[in-house]
Design a protein around this motif. Sequence first.
Motif, PDB file in Angstrom:
ATOM      1  N   ALA A 289       0.823  -1.206   0.000  1.00  0.00           N
ATOM      2  CA  ALA A 289       0.000   0.000   0.000  1.00  0.00           C
ATOM      3  C   ALA A 289       0.860   1.261   0.000  1.00  0.00           C
ATOM      4  O   ALA A 289       0.579   2.209  -0.727  1.00  0.00           O
ATOM      5  N   LEU A 290       1.914   1.289   0.804  1.00  0.00           N
ATOM      6  CA  LEU A 290       2.791   2.453   0.909  1.00  0.00           C
ATOM      7  C   LEU A 290       4.255   2.033   0.759  1.00  0.00           C
ATOM      8  O   LEU A 290       5.000   1.963   1.736  1.00  0.00           O
ATOM      9  N   PRO A 291       4.696   1.771  -0.453  1.00  0.00           N
ATOM     10  CA  PRO A 291       6.097   1.344  -0.618  1.00  0.00           C
ATOM     11  C   PRO A 291       7.091   2.438  -0.239  1.00  0.00           C
ATOM     12  O   PRO A 291       8.223   2.136   0.140  1.00  0.00           O
ATOM     13  N   VAL A 292       6.686   3.703  -0.311  1.00  0.00           N
ATOM     14  CA  VAL A 292       7.586   4.795   0.037  1.00  0.00           C
ATOM     15  C   VAL A 292       7.906   4.792   1.541  1.00  0.00           C
ATOM     16  O   VAL A 292       8.936   5.308   1.961  1.00  0.00           O
ATOM     17  N   LEU A 293       7.056   4.183   2.335  1.00  0.00           N
ATOM     18  CA  LEU A 293       7.330   4.015   3.766  1.00  0.00           C
ATOM     19  C   LEU A 293       7.889   2.632   4.088  1.00  0.00           C
ATOM     20  O   LEU A 293       8.673   2.472   5.017  1.00  0.00           O
ATOM     21  N   THR A 294       7.480   1.643   3.315  1.00  0.00           N
ATOM     22  CA  THR A 294       7.857   0.263   3.614  1.00  0.00           C
ATOM     23  C   THR A 294       9.346   0.009   3.387  1.00  0.00           C
ATOM     24  O   THR A 294      10.023  -0.546   4.257  1.00  0.00           O
ATOM     25  N   TYR A 295       9.875   0.417   2.253  1.00  0.00           N
ATOM     26  CA  TYR A 295      11.256   0.084   1.932  1.00  0.00           C
ATOM     27  C   TYR A 295      12.284   0.839   2.785  1.00  0.00           C
ATOM     28  O   TYR A 295      13.261   0.229   3.222  1.00  0.00           O
ATOM     29  N   PRO A 296      12.110   2.137   3.051  1.00  0.00           N
ATOM     30  CA  PRO A 296      13.058   2.763   3.987  1.00  0.00           C
ATOM     31  C   PRO A 296      12.980   2.182   5.397  1.00  0.00           C
ATOM     32  O   PRO A 296      14.002   2.031   6.079  1.00  0.00           O
ATOM     33  N   SER A 297      11.768   1.819   5.827  1.00  0.00           N
ATOM     34  CA  SER A 297      11.625   1.201   7.145  1.00  0.00           C
ATOM     35  C   SER A 297      12.284  -0.167   7.181  1.00  0.00           C
ATOM     36  O   SER A 297      12.924  -0.530   8.173  1.00  0.00           O
TER      37      SER A 297
END
Length: 90
Positions: free
Chosen positions: A67-75
């Motif tokens: 849903a939110l890859p921009v938050l998932t991958y850095p996390s």
Amino acid sequence: MNVVHELRRLSAFGLMAAATSGSGCSRAPSFDILGSFFPAWLVCLAVGLLLTAVAHWLLLRVRVVLALPVLTYPSLTALLTFALWLCFFR
């Protein structure tokens, strides 16, 4: 009696300050790569980025939509970096 109590408190504070400041004088973990010393956290970050790229590739293979890859991958990168640091250096 009050002066003795003050001196005792000041000496205890001085002892705690000396112990706290002296504990940070140990050598930082580093790696010798081609004659240059790199900090260990930098190596952990590079490995964390590689593991995140592998996880991204696996998620694409399995066709998982985030849903939110921009938050998932850095996390995920941060999680893997910190986990590597804790496993190997603490």
